[in-house]
Design a protein around this motif. Structure first.
Motif, PDB file in Angstrom:
ATOM      1  N   SER A  41      -8.431  -6.212  -1.331  1.00  0.00           N
ATOM      2  CA  SER A  41      -7.570  -7.316  -1.639  1.00  0.00           C
ATOM      3  C   SER A  41      -6.172  -6.440  -1.683  1.00  0.00           C
ATOM      4  CB  SER A  41      -7.822  -8.083  -2.929  1.00  0.00           C
ATOM      5  OG  SER A  41      -8.097  -6.889  -3.809  1.00  0.00           O
ATOM      6  N   LEU A  42      -5.296  -6.871  -0.463  1.00  0.00           N
ATOM      7  CA  LEU A  42      -4.000  -5.858  -0.634  1.00  0.00           C
ATOM      8  C   LEU A  42      -2.830  -6.904  -0.704  1.00  0.00           C
ATOM      9  CD1 LEU A  42      -5.095  -3.614   2.397  1.00  0.00           C
ATOM     10  CD2 LEU A  42      -5.289  -2.962   0.075  1.00  0.00           C
ATOM     11  N   PRO A  43      -1.938  -6.356  -1.391  1.00  0.00           N
ATOM     12  CA  PRO A  43      -0.513  -7.090  -1.698  1.00  0.00           C
ATOM     13  C   PRO A  43       0.054  -7.083  -0.206  1.00  0.00           C
ATOM     14  CG  PRO A  43      -0.403  -4.970  -2.772  1.00  0.00           C
ATOM     15  CD  PRO A  43      -1.888  -4.986  -2.340  1.00  0.00           C
ATOM     16  N   ASN A  44       0.983  -7.965  -0.006  1.00  0.00           N
ATOM     17  CA  ASN A  44       1.822  -8.101   1.137  1.00  0.00           C
ATOM     18  C   ASN A  44       2.693  -6.755   1.276  1.00  0.00           C
ATOM     19  OD1 ASN A  44       2.752  -9.494   3.651  1.00  0.00           O
ATOM     20  ND2 ASN A  44       4.584  -9.900   2.495  1.00  0.00           N
ATOM     21  N   GLN A  45       2.950  -6.159   2.389  1.00  0.00           N
ATOM     22  CA  GLN A  45       3.650  -5.159   2.683  1.00  0.00           C
ATOM     23  C   GLN A  45       3.153  -3.966   1.818  1.00  0.00           C
ATOM     24  OE1 GLN A  45       7.681  -6.348   2.201  1.00  0.00           O
ATOM     25  NE2 GLN A  45       7.955  -6.807   4.310  1.00  0.00           N
ATOM     26  N   ALA A  46       1.751  -3.772   1.351  1.00  0.00           N
ATOM     27  CA  ALA A  46       1.097  -2.653   0.676  1.00  0.00           C
ATOM     28  C   ALA A  46       1.649  -1.262   1.616  1.00  0.00           C
ATOM     29  CB  ALA A  46      -0.149  -2.919   0.501  1.00  0.00           C
ATOM     30  N   ASN A  47       1.331  -0.151   0.754  1.00  0.00           N
ATOM     31  CA  ASN A  47       1.353   1.046   1.269  1.00  0.00           C
ATOM     32  C   ASN A  47       0.124   1.741   0.851  1.00  0.00           C
ATOM     33  OD1 ASN A  47       2.485   3.509   2.505  1.00  0.00           O
ATOM     34  ND2 ASN A  47       3.504   3.927   0.649  1.00  0.00           N
ATOM     35  N   ILE A  48      -0.522   2.053   2.052  1.00  0.00           N
ATOM     36  CA  ILE A  48      -1.805   2.515   1.819  1.00  0.00           C
ATOM     37  C   ILE A  48      -2.064   4.001   2.094  1.00  0.00           C
ATOM     38  CG2 ILE A  48      -4.382   2.046   2.641  1.00  0.00           C
ATOM     39  CD1 ILE A  48      -2.904  -0.078   1.242  1.00  0.00           C
ATOM     40  N   LEU A  49      -3.015   4.703   1.428  1.00  0.00           N
ATOM     41  CA  LEU A  49      -3.446   6.030   1.823  1.00  0.00           C
ATOM     42  C   LEU A  49      -4.928   6.250   2.194  1.00  0.00           C
ATOM     43  CD1 LEU A  49      -2.922   9.236   1.815  1.00  0.00           C
ATOM     44  CD2 LEU A  49      -3.552   9.255  -0.578  1.00  0.00           C
ATOM     45  N   ASP A  50      -5.219   6.713   3.153  1.00  0.00           N
ATOM     46  CA  ASP A  50      -6.731   6.934   3.492  1.00  0.00           C
ATOM     47  C   ASP A  50      -6.941   8.583   3.573  1.00  0.00           C
ATOM     48  OD1 ASP A  50      -9.298   6.688   4.393  1.00  0.00           O
ATOM     49  OD2 ASP A  50      -8.562   6.331   6.615  1.00  0.00           O
ATOM     50  N   LEU A  51      -8.038   8.898   2.677  1.00  0.00           N
ATOM     51  CA  LEU A  51      -8.287  10.227   2.544  1.00  0.00           C
ATOM     52  C   LEU A  51      -9.320  10.709   3.391  1.00  0.00           C
ATOM     53  CD1 LEU A  51      -8.096  10.596  -1.231  1.00  0.00           C
ATOM     54  CD2 LEU A  51      -6.261  11.352   0.344  1.00  0.00           C
ATOM     55  N   SER A 103      -4.390  18.746  -3.547  1.00  0.00           N
ATOM     56  CA  SER A 103      -3.271  18.792  -3.696  1.00  0.00           C
ATOM     57  C   SER A 103      -2.110  17.883  -2.701  1.00  0.00           C
ATOM     58  CB  SER A 103      -2.761  20.298  -3.527  1.00  0.00           C
ATOM     59  OG  SER A 103      -1.362  20.560  -3.770  1.00  0.00           O
ATOM     60  N   LEU A 104      -2.378  16.697  -3.274  1.00  0.00           N
ATOM     61  CA  LEU A 104      -2.010  15.582  -2.153  1.00  0.00           C
ATOM     62  C   LEU A 104      -0.313  15.791  -2.099  1.00  0.00           C
ATOM     63  CD1 LEU A 104      -3.826  12.578  -3.349  1.00  0.00           C
ATOM     64  CD2 LEU A 104      -4.224  13.839  -1.158  1.00  0.00           C
ATOM     65  N   GLU A 131      -7.948  12.647 -10.133  1.00  0.00           N
ATOM     66  CA  GLU A 131      -6.544  12.978 -10.925  1.00  0.00           C
ATOM     67  C   GLU A 131      -5.283  13.020 -10.008  1.00  0.00           C
ATOM     68  OE1 GLU A 131      -7.118  16.947 -12.711  1.00  0.00           O
ATOM     69  OE2 GLU A 131      -8.651  15.990 -13.958  1.00  0.00           O
ATOM     70  N   GLN A 132      -5.621  13.507  -8.711  1.00  0.00           N
ATOM     71  CA  GLN A 132      -4.500  13.405  -7.737  1.00  0.00           C
ATOM     72  C   GLN A 132      -4.400  12.184  -7.349  1.00  0.00           C
ATOM     73  OE1 GLN A 132      -2.569  16.042  -5.846  1.00  0.00           O
ATOM     74  NE2 GLN A 132      -2.528  16.522  -8.035  1.00  0.00           N
TER      75      GLN A 132
END
Length: 208
Positions: A41-51, A103-104, A131-132
């Motif tokens: 469930s993502l907000p409009n114009q979401a900023n996503i990170l894929d590790l 260490s993102l 934590e990161q």
């Protein structure tokens, strides 16, 4: 991560990268991705990170399903990132970079959601990774952890398939990692076979 551990992992995935999307496992991974995004469930114009983004297949599917999102894929392997960049059909919205999950290279609260799909099992310091993620995740944001699960009686399983082995965690162990950074565990969901999704939400108001 130690320098030797990093070099060994990089070497392993750099060697695998050119043929990564030709293997049978990729069909399995893509089926997992499809099921995973049913819970996103993502907000409009979401900023996503894929590790541990590998060749970028999850973000490719995510960009197609959510046409307003922007996303960054991060992987330890230079060769995986090169493969992802060469196949990126959404260059205005998707970015792929090399980096270390412990260490993102991002500022605080940069992302609305973070995904980690079948890569958490490679990380030697799971709590540090949480934590990161907590640092870069926006208050109220979600973390989607999809990986092989372990029985509650199993603290950690190490399998010498890749350098440094693999680590599997139970539902309670995953929930504990999240609790230690102040997150709520939204739920656990079986995706496909042994792959379990654990969905977390970061507290909307941070404690200081």
């Amino acid at each position: 991560m130690t320098e030797t551990f990093l070099r060994n992992k990089q070497w392993f995935f750099d060697r695998w990268a050119p043929s990564y999307d030709c293997l049978l496992t990729t069909v399995f991974y893509q089926a997992v991705h499809k099921r995973l995004l049913e819970y996103a469930s993502l907000p409009n114009q979401a900023n996503i990170l894929d590790l541990g983004c590998g060749t970028g297949r999850l973000l490719d599917r995510l960009a197609k399903q959510f046409p307003t999102v922007t996303a960054t894929g991060l992987d330890l392997s230079d060769e995986m990132i090169l493969q992802a960049q060469s196949r990126n059909i959404y260059p205005q919205r998707l970015t792929f970079i090399t980096g270390n999950v412990e260490s993102l290279p991002f500022v605080e609260h940069q992302f609305d959601a973070v995904f980690c799909t079948i890569s958490f099992l490679h990380y030697p310091h799971p709590q540090l990774v949480f934590e990161q993620i907590n640092r870069v995740l926006h208050p109220g944001g979600y973390f989607f952890l999809a990986d092989y699960s372990a029985n509650d009686s199993t603290r950690q399983a190490q399998v010498p398939i890749s350098p440094g082995g693999l680590r599997f965690y139970s539902r309670s162990q995953r929930a504990e990692f999240g609790q230690n950074v102040g997150w709520s565990c939204v739920g656990h969901y079986h995706l496909l076979g042994p792959i379990l999704l654990t969905k977390f939400q970061k507290c909307k108001v941070e404690n200081h």
